[in-house]
Scaffold this motif. Structure first.
Motif, PDB file in Angstrom:
ATOM      1  N   THR A 174      32.955  33.442  42.170  1.00  0.00           N
ATOM      2  CA  THR A 174      32.036  34.400  41.520  1.00  0.00           C
ATOM      3  C   THR A 174      31.738  35.564  42.473  1.00  0.00           C
ATOM      4  OG1 THR A 174      29.971  33.397  42.285  1.00  0.00           O
ATOM      5  CG2 THR A 174      30.912  32.491  40.268  1.00  0.00           C
ATOM      6  N   HIS A 175      32.635  35.798  43.424  1.00  0.00           N
ATOM      7  CA  HIS A 175      32.383  36.855  44.410  1.00  0.00           C
ATOM      8  C   HIS A 175      32.263  38.227  43.747  1.00  0.00           C
ATOM      9  CE1 HIS A 175      32.632  34.396  47.906  1.00  0.00           C
ATOM     10  NE2 HIS A 175      33.803  33.896  47.543  1.00  0.00           N
ATOM     11  N   VAL A 272      44.224  36.623  48.616  1.00  0.00           N
ATOM     12  CA  VAL A 272      43.837  35.484  47.768  1.00  0.00           C
ATOM     13  C   VAL A 272      43.183  35.922  46.461  1.00  0.00           C
ATOM     14  CG1 VAL A 272      42.399  33.393  47.692  1.00  0.00           C
ATOM     15  CG2 VAL A 272      43.575  34.027  49.808  1.00  0.00           C
ATOM     16  N   PHE A 273      42.428  37.019  46.507  1.00  0.00           N
ATOM     17  CA  PHE A 273      41.673  37.442  45.324  1.00  0.00           C
ATOM     18  C   PHE A 273      42.170  38.779  44.785  1.00  0.00           C
ATOM     19  CE2 PHE A 273      38.165  35.288  47.882  1.00  0.00           C
ATOM     20  CZ  PHE A 273      38.273  34.086  47.211  1.00  0.00           C
ATOM     21  N   ALA A 274      42.097  38.919  43.469  1.00  0.00           N
ATOM     22  CA  ALA A 274      42.345  40.214  42.824  1.00  0.00           C
ATOM     23  C   ALA A 274      41.016  40.712  42.272  1.00  0.00           C
ATOM     24  CB  ALA A 274      43.348  40.059  41.699  1.00  0.00           C
ATOM     25  N   VAL A 275      40.883  42.032  42.166  1.00  0.00           N
ATOM     26  CA  VAL A 275      39.644  42.615  41.638  1.00  0.00           C
ATOM     27  C   VAL A 275      39.642  42.485  40.115  1.00  0.00           C
ATOM     28  CG1 VAL A 275      38.325  44.768  41.415  1.00  0.00           C
ATOM     29  CG2 VAL A 275      39.415  44.190  43.594  1.00  0.00           C
ATOM     30  N   CYS A 276      38.474  42.159  39.565  1.00  0.00           N
ATOM     31  CA  CYS A 276      38.371  41.995  38.110  1.00  0.00           C
ATOM     32  C   CYS A 276      36.972  42.444  37.653  1.00  0.00           C
ATOM     33  CB  CYS A 276      38.585  40.530  37.719  1.00  0.00           C
ATOM     34  SG  CYS A 276      37.316  39.427  38.360  1.00  0.00           S
ATOM     35  N   ARG A 292      38.750  37.509  41.312  1.00  0.00           N
ATOM     36  CA  ARG A 292      39.289  36.291  40.712  1.00  0.00           C
ATOM     37  C   ARG A 292      40.466  35.843  41.561  1.00  0.00           C
ATOM     38  NH1 ARG A 292      44.015  37.837  38.701  1.00  0.00           N
ATOM     39  NH2 ARG A 292      44.225  39.951  37.838  1.00  0.00           N
ATOM     40  N   MET A 293      40.831  34.566  41.411  1.00  0.00           N
ATOM     41  CA  MET A 293      41.927  34.025  42.208  1.00  0.00           C
ATOM     42  C   MET A 293      43.243  34.648  41.759  1.00  0.00           C
ATOM     43  SD  MET A 293      41.501  31.341  44.404  1.00  0.00           S
ATOM     44  CE  MET A 293      40.633  29.936  43.741  1.00  0.00           C
ATOM     45  N   PHE A 297      47.497  31.381  43.860  1.00  0.00           N
ATOM     46  CA  PHE A 297      46.546  30.388  44.383  1.00  0.00           C
ATOM     47  C   PHE A 297      45.833  29.646  43.243  1.00  0.00           C
ATOM     48  CE2 PHE A 297      47.075  33.331  47.900  1.00  0.00           C
ATOM     49  CZ  PHE A 297      47.176  32.480  48.984  1.00  0.00           C
ATOM     50  N   SER A 298      46.375  29.732  42.036  1.00  0.00           N
ATOM     51  CA  SER A 298      45.662  29.172  40.875  1.00  0.00           C
ATOM     52  C   SER A 298      45.439  27.661  40.979  1.00  0.00           C
ATOM     53  CB  SER A 298      46.396  29.517  39.578  1.00  0.00           C
ATOM     54  OG  SER A 298      47.677  28.944  39.612  1.00  0.00           O
TER      55      SER A 298
END
Ligand code: SF4
Length: 369
Positions: A174-175, A272-276, A292-293, A297-298
């Protein structure tokens, strides 16, 4: 410690206060109202309250708290999902401390733990990976909460779990990203913000350059540290820029913050994370404001690994956290503040978190009511 002395020196503080008051008085005359300055960092919220700056400067500048507390901005529905994870059999929920007491629609992680759920506080996400490795019979879901400051460590823990083959570890991500929330504030026609006191910790990761979008809004802003004199100096600089019709983003925290930020931490996050798009408490969905992952890395994405029941989030009756996080109200405007809602029996997250505006006002400013 010597390097910090000037940032704590009472004589320097007194001079800064006089300068702030003089500049603010001139500005009030020009604007016909007090300048509204907002901090978007929970640690600044606490530092301002603790130093009594709101009382000292209240006749001169309107100091507002914004969406700077990571626990507080976590959406109601996400808190309910965290509770739902804790209710799954065989699941251990790992979290940073403040999240445990945040009330969801029906329950909190603390209440679930009292009812037998395995909810553990970890001081670092790497500890949660180690715990998962030592308890292969259980699934460990770590709650990835926080801004650009905590996300790199969580990203690293996911990479570590993959490298060590810890398959019973996953993260509920939830970053959130601070600059898009600031843009959301500036796009709100009901809000008038004259300048930003910019966060120290987040800026150490993203750098001064991440705020250049503020130039489009013709707004002065200063990145600053957490000592009283850091904050006073930032306020003085914002007021000076306003008086001189300068609109820049100034890095007043050069002992920690660089123009480009921390590139290694940025790389870890980006890997590791993409912006959403993400939903924030009080704001609703803010475009491109969350993480989001990434698909590679799902396997470590708790939201994909577990089928949760649908949640219907309910806002606690009378709680004004959403409006406080947008700077439209202050804790004193909430009719529950210090009456029904207090740190022992919090109604909303802003009273739970040590960085929440309501908790800071309660601890340091309620007697100034
Ligand atoms: S005082 Fe309590 S109920 Fe009111 S806004 Fe703050 S957390 Fe919510």
């Amino acid at each position: 410690m010597k390097v910090l002395e000037k940032f704590r020196d009472p004589a320097i503080a007194r001079t800064l206060i006089k300068e702030v008051q003089a500049s603010a008085a001139r500005l009030t005359e020009r604007l016909g109202r007090r300048a509204v300055l907002m901090e978007v960092c929970g640690t600044h919220t606490v530092a301002i309250s603790r130093a009594g700056l709101r009382s000292l400067l209240g006749d001169y500048v309107d100091l507002r708290s914004g969406p700077g507390c990571p626990v507080c901005v976590t959406d109601y529905a996400d808190v309910d999902r965290m509770v739902a994870f804790a209710r799954l059999p065989g699941v251990t929920v790992g979290t940073f401390g403040d999240m445990v007491r945040v009330p969801g629609s029906e329950s909190s992680l603390e209440r679930e733990r009292a009812g037998g759920a395995d909810v553990r506080i970890f001081y670092s996400p790497a500890d949660a990976v180690t715990w998962a490795a030592e308890h292969p019979g259980r699934e460990t879901v770590f709650l990835g909460v926080g801004f650009e400051t905590t996300a790199p460590a969580v990203a690293l823990s996911i990479k570590e779990a993959r490298a060590r083959g810890v398959k019973n570890f996953s993260v509920f991500v939830t970053h959130k990203l601070v600059p898009p929330a600031m843009e959301a504030l500036l796009s709100d026609p009901e809000l008038r913000i004259d300048g930003f006191i910019l966060p120290g910790h987040v800026s150490a990761i993203i750098g001064r350059r991440a705020y250049t979008f503020l130039e489009r809004y013709n707004l002065p802003a200063v990145i600053t540290g957490f000592e009283t004199n850091d904050i006073l100096d930032a306020i003085r600089e914002i007021l000076r820029m306003m008086l001189n019709d300068e609109r820049r983003v100034v890095n007043g925290y050069t002992r920690v913050v660089r123009e480009e930020g921390n590139k290694i931490a940025q790389q870890q996050m980006a890997e590791v994370f993409a912006v959403c798009d993400a939903s924030w408490r009080g704001f609703g969905v803010i475009p491109q404001s969350g993480m989001r992952m990434r698909p590679e890395f799902s396997a470590f994405d708790a939201a994909e690994r577990f089928a949760l029941p649908p949640v219907t989030a309910r806002v606690p009756a009378g709680c004004a956290c959403g409006e406080i996080l947008k700077g439209k109200l202050t804790p004193r405007d909430c009719r529950l503040f210090a009456k029904v809602c207090n740190p022992t029996q919090p109604v909303g997250p802003c009273m739970v978190s040590s960085e929440g505006a309501c908790a800071a006002y309660y601890q340091f400013e309620r007697h100034a009511l």
